[in-house]
Design a protein around this motif. Structure first.
Motif, mmCIF file in Angstrom:
data_model
loop_
_atom_site.group_PDB
_atom_site.id
_atom_site.type_symbol
_atom_site.label_atom_id
_atom_site.label_comp_id
_atom_site.label_asym_id
_atom_site.label_seq_id
_atom_site.Cartn_x
_atom_site.Cartn_y
_atom_site.Cartn_z
ATOM 1 N N ALA A 250 0.820 -1.224 0.000
ATOM 2 C CA ALA A 250 0.000 0.000 0.000
ATOM 3 C C ALA A 250 0.849 1.267 0.000
ATOM 4 C CB ALA A 250 -0.950 -0.002 1.195
ATOM 5 N N SER A 251 2.112 1.158 0.379
ATOM 6 C CA SER A 251 2.966 2.349 0.379
ATOM 7 C C SER A 251 3.399 2.748 -1.031
ATOM 8 C CB SER A 251 4.190 2.133 1.281
ATOM 9 O OG SER A 251 5.089 1.206 0.702
ATOM 10 N N VAL A 252 3.288 1.815 -2.018
ATOM 11 C CA VAL A 252 3.719 2.130 -3.390
ATOM 12 C C VAL A 252 2.711 1.727 -4.457
ATOM 13 C CG1 VAL A 252 6.199 2.104 -2.875
ATOM 14 C CG2 VAL A 252 5.045 -0.007 -3.629
ATOM 15 N N THR A 253 1.574 1.154 -4.044
ATOM 16 C CA THR A 253 0.546 0.778 -5.013
ATOM 17 C C THR A 253 -0.794 1.318 -4.539
ATOM 18 O OG1 THR A 253 0.045 -1.356 -3.978
ATOM 19 C CG2 THR A 253 1.764 -1.342 -5.666
ATOM 20 N N HIS A 254 -1.771 1.282 -5.443
ATOM 21 C CA HIS A 254 -3.101 1.796 -5.105
ATOM 22 C C HIS A 254 -4.121 1.134 -6.028
ATOM 23 C CE1 HIS A 254 -5.971 4.719 -3.548
ATOM 24 N NE2 HIS A 254 -6.414 4.866 -4.778
ATOM 25 N N ASP B 157 -6.451 -1.009 -8.232
ATOM 26 C CA ASP B 157 -6.365 -2.317 -8.882
ATOM 27 C C ASP B 157 -5.000 -2.968 -8.705
ATOM 28 O OD1 ASP B 157 -8.983 -2.069 -9.742
ATOM 29 O OD2 ASP B 157 -8.445 -1.429 -11.769
ATOM 30 N N ALA B 158 -3.935 -2.193 -8.766
ATOM 31 C CA ALA B 158 -2.592 -2.752 -8.626
ATOM 32 C C ALA B 158 -2.387 -3.312 -7.220
ATOM 33 C CB ALA B 158 -1.534 -1.699 -8.937
ATOM 34 N N ARG C 81 2.613 6.207 -7.014
ATOM 35 C CA ARG C 81 2.196 4.833 -6.749
ATOM 36 C C ARG C 81 1.849 4.132 -8.050
ATOM 37 N NH1 ARG C 81 -1.148 5.846 -1.325
ATOM 38 N NH2 ARG C 81 0.667 6.370 -0.087
ATOM 39 N N ILE C 82 2.025 2.825 -8.059
ATOM 40 C CA ILE C 82 1.587 1.996 -9.179
ATOM 41 C C ILE C 82 0.083 1.824 -9.015
ATOM 42 C CG2 ILE C 82 1.762 -0.254 -10.305
ATOM 43 C CD1 ILE C 82 4.621 -0.445 -9.050
ATOM 44 N N THR C 83 -0.685 2.291 -9.998
ATOM 45 C CA THR C 83 -2.147 2.225 -9.889
ATOM 46 C C THR C 83 -2.746 1.127 -10.756
ATOM 47 O OG1 THR C 83 -2.366 3.941 -11.590
ATOM 48 C CG2 THR C 83 -2.361 4.661 -9.271
ATOM 49 N N ASP C 84 -1.969 0.614 -11.692
ATOM 50 C CA ASP C 84 -2.431 -0.511 -12.507
ATOM 51 C C ASP C 84 -1.213 -1.339 -12.845
ATOM 52 O OD1 ASP C 84 -4.264 -2.121 -13.759
ATOM 53 O OD2 ASP C 84 -4.391 -0.922 -15.581
#
Length: 192
Positions: A81-85, A87-88, A168-171
């Motif tokens: 959660a610190s680097v993604t959001h 769907d990812a 953040r990586i979102t997908d």
């Protein structure tokens, strides 16, 4: 005329709209001078992230691999959660927890030494960076008596965007994994 199904449909539509407004990252308020944090890097504006994608992408992926090295579900989720959001986050969390359910890591046994981008195409869509990337992960995976050097290559389509003040990586769509360069075995170092 029974209006209950129509009212229920309107209620569901309104709930979906509210969820989209409150839970999806908004990029409309992102200005050209806004800078967002990334692990191990100085804060980057959207333009800086576009030109510095070669350092931003591995920085985010390194934290993903750190999360995959965790053995407790809350540690995995919090690290991701610190680097993604969005769907990812969901996809990567379920991938890691699914591996654990299938007899994955019982104790941390991996060390990432380097993430090297190989082939990358990048496009900007508003404040989102669409990255089509291939990268090699070089690291060691340990077992009771020895270590394996790994040099796996991955290809994925990533979307990277500013969310809550950070990149953040979102997908994330994994396209290919090549484990042909699995490496060699050597004795584990002595421990005290």
């Amino acid at each position: 005329m029974n209006r209950t199904p129509i009212l229920a449909g309107i209620a569901v539509g309104c709930a979906a709209l509210l969820a989209a407004v409150f839970f999806m990252p908004s990029q409309e308020g992102v200005s050209e001078t806004d800078a967002f944090t990334a692990p191990g890097l100085e804060p980057l504006t959207v333009d800086q992230a576009l030109t510095e994608f070669w350092s931003l992408t591995p920085a985010l992926l390194l934290v993903v691999y750190d999360a995959f090295g965790q053995t407790q579900e809350d540690g995995i989720y919090d690290t991701l959660a610190s680097v993604t959001h969005g769907d990812a986050l969901e996809y990567l969390y379920l991938e890691r927890v699914g591996a654990m359910a299938g007899g994955g890591l019982e104790e941390a046994d991996q060390t990432i030494h380097e993430i090297k981008l190989l082939n990358t195409q990048i496009a900007r869509e508003g404040a989102t960076l669409a990255i089509d990337a291939s990268w090699q992960v070089i690291g060691t995976v340990g077992h009771a008596e020895h270590l394996h050097v790994r040099g796996n290559t991955y290809s994925a389509e990533l979307s990277v965007a500013p969310v809550e003040g950070a990149w953040r990586i979102t997908d994330f769509a994994l396209l290919d994994v090549n484990r042909d360069t699995a490496g060699e075995t050597f004795p584990a170092p002595q421990t005290n």
